[in-house]
Write an enzyme that holds these catalytic residues in place. Structure first.
Site, PDB file in Angstrom:
ATOM      1  N   ARG A 108       0.884  -1.177   0.000  1.00  0.00           N
ATOM      2  CA  ARG A 108       0.000   0.000   0.000  1.00  0.00           C
ATOM      3  C   ARG A 108       0.918   1.222   0.000  1.00  0.00           C
ATOM      4  NH1 ARG A 108      -5.204   1.520   3.639  1.00  0.00           N
ATOM      5  NH2 ARG A 108      -6.042   0.080   2.105  1.00  0.00           N
ATOM      6  N   HIS A 135      -7.460   0.694  -6.252  1.00  0.00           N
ATOM      7  CA  HIS A 135      -7.700  -0.124  -5.058  1.00  0.00           C
ATOM      8  C   HIS A 135      -8.355  -1.437  -5.513  1.00  0.00           C
ATOM      9  CE1 HIS A 135      -7.990  -1.158  -1.002  1.00  0.00           C
ATOM     10  NE2 HIS A 135      -8.917  -0.329  -0.561  1.00  0.00           N
ATOM     11  N   GLN A 138     -10.173  -4.023  -3.095  1.00  0.00           N
ATOM     12  CA  GLN A 138     -11.484  -3.533  -2.685  1.00  0.00           C
ATOM     13  C   GLN A 138     -12.530  -3.865  -3.750  1.00  0.00           C
ATOM     14  OE1 GLN A 138     -12.501  -1.779   0.263  1.00  0.00           O
ATOM     15  NE2 GLN A 138     -14.429  -2.405  -0.627  1.00  0.00           N
ATOM     16  N   ASP A 229     -17.470   6.730  -1.018  1.00  0.00           N
ATOM     17  CA  ASP A 229     -16.151   6.677  -0.381  1.00  0.00           C
ATOM     18  C   ASP A 229     -15.862   8.083   0.164  1.00  0.00           C
ATOM     19  OD1 ASP A 229     -13.532   6.050   0.403  1.00  0.00           O
ATOM     20  OD2 ASP A 229     -12.707   6.232  -1.622  1.00  0.00           O
ATOM     21  N   CYS A 269     -16.460   1.584   1.187  1.00  0.00           N
ATOM     22  CA  CYS A 269     -15.241   0.795   1.379  1.00  0.00           C
ATOM     23  C   CYS A 269     -14.606   1.018   2.744  1.00  0.00           C
ATOM     24  CB  CYS A 269     -14.245   1.132   0.285  1.00  0.00           C
ATOM     25  SG  CYS A 269     -13.834   2.884   0.266  1.00  0.00           S
ATOM     26  N   ARG A 297     -13.504  -8.549   2.037  1.00  0.00           N
ATOM     27  CA  ARG A 297     -12.097  -8.289   1.705  1.00  0.00           C
ATOM     28  C   ARG A 297     -11.264  -9.543   1.991  1.00  0.00           C
ATOM     29  NH1 ARG A 297     -10.264  -3.120   1.751  1.00  0.00           N
ATOM     30  NH2 ARG A 297      -8.455  -4.130   0.845  1.00  0.00           N
TER      31      ARG A 297
HETATM   32  N1  NVA Z   1     -10.111   6.666  -1.295  1.00  0.00           N
HETATM   33  C1  NVA Z   1      -9.691   6.298   0.036  1.00  0.00           C
HETATM   34  C2  NVA Z   1      -9.906   4.833   0.245  1.00  0.00           C
HETATM   35  C3  NVA Z   1      -9.539   4.332   1.614  1.00  0.00           C
HETATM   36  C4  NVA Z   1      -9.655   2.841   1.761  1.00  0.00           C
HETATM   37  C5  NVA Z   1      -8.233   6.681   0.226  1.00  0.00           C
HETATM   38  O1  NVA Z   1      -7.444   6.467  -0.684  1.00  0.00           O
HETATM   39  O2  NVA Z   1      -7.898   7.190   1.288  1.00  0.00           O
END
Ligand code: NVA
Length: 312
Positions: A108, A135, A138, A229, A269, A297
């Site tokens: 990540r 992502h 997800q 989101d 999410c 997930r």
């Molecule tokens: N769009 C959000 C998703 C978090 C799981 C981020 O990137 O922070």
């Protein structure tokens, strides 16, 4: 993903063939059923999986760590406070060293390019656990959830909010699986045009339908699922105030849902910011599937790990 039919990594769902995605989702469902019966399938016994997380994480980190352990493999968590790739050591050196000990890298990162570079320099599969751009894990859980609570080929998913990493991967999976998807964002916050044109082309090819909207009330009219989101993603904190202003009319609240079919279900999410992109009332309502979505997930990622590592 780079590497055709024998993928070395899992950078983007867009590069995976539809049947491979469908097989992974079917396996995820099977793994979920096995787990309910307390039967863990130790298919990755003896493997070690590196978890490198630059950004904070609850769902992704814990579900990967639990999933790796349940598959009989060993998770190794490497926080950026130990080794910040590119600072203490070059990315090339980190990727090559890790590839000698670990059978896959779950990463990540802020920059999407860093995950691409890890995949290029390493010799083991690299799984994108969220970047600024995508992502994909997800999106796999989302497709699993839509199939579990609806009809993935018929029901429309309406994404309301920022055209961000989550939206990009949702467009990817919807494109590949021929899903019906509406993406509703303010005009200046639309998804990357390259992702949108790919999505439109895939919808034509796979029998799906991709719509772009800017009015939330219109967008949710035929929604089976309303998905949102955060308005401010990790790394965008300096824009939070401006974004709260721009996205104010995109909040998923009871008033917006009154424009949707009465049996609409809610996806998010996480992490959810109650009172911003979604109200507590919607999040806590019986329509909300967000905890089921979070559970998925785990199952989706176990299936991804198996698909990438079986036989490796
Ligand atoms: N769009 C959000 C998703 C978090 C799981 C981020 O990137 O922070």
């Amino acid at each position: 993903m780079s590497g055709g039919s024998n993928p070395k990594d899992f950078i983007s769902i867009a590069d995976w063939p539809r049947d491979a995605i469908e097989r992974m989702l079917a396996r995820a469902h099977e793994l979920k059923e096995l787990r309910k019966r307390r039967e863990c399938f130790r298919s990755l016994e003896g493997r070690s999986i590196l978890l490198y997380f630059e950004k904070p994480s609850l769902r992704t980190l814990v579900s990967f760590e639990v999933g790796v352990a349940e598959l009989g493999a060993h998770p190794v968590y490497l926080p950026p406070t130990q080794v910040k790739i590119g600072e203490r050591e070059s990315l090339e050196d980190v990727a090559r060293n890790l590839s000698r000990w670990c059978h896959a890298i779950v990463a990540r990162t802020y920059e999407h390019q860093l995950v691409l570079d890890l995949a290029r320099e390493g010799t083991v599969p690299v799984i994108n656990a969220l970047t600024d751009y995508l992502h994909p894990c997800q999106a796999m859980a989302d497709a699993l959830t839509v199939a579990e609570f609806g009809d993935r080929g018929r029901d429309r998913v309406v994404y309301v909010g920022d055209g961000n990493n989550v939206a990009h991967s949702l467009i990817h999976i919807a494109g590949r699986l021929g899903m019906r998807l509406t993406v509703c964002t303010p005009r200046d916050y639309r998804p990357d045009p390259r992702v949108l044109s790919w999505g439109a082309e895939m919808a034509r090819r796979e029998g799906g339908d991709l719509r772009l909207e800017s009015d939330p009330q219109t967008a949710v009219k035929d929604a089976a699922f309303v998905y949102t989101d955060v308005w401010t993603s990790m790394g965008q904190e300096a824009e939070a105030e401006e974004r709260r202003r721009v996205f104010a009319s995109y909040q998923v609240n009871m008033s917006l849902l009154s424009a949707a079919p009465s049996d609409v279900r809610i996806l998010h999410c996480g992490p959810a910011h109650r009172g911003e992109e979604i109200t507590a009332e919607v999040l806590e309502s019986p329509r909300s599937l967000v905890v089921d979505q979070a559970e998925n997930r785990l199952h989706a990622q176990k299936a991804i790990l198996e698909a990438l590592l079986a036989g490796a």
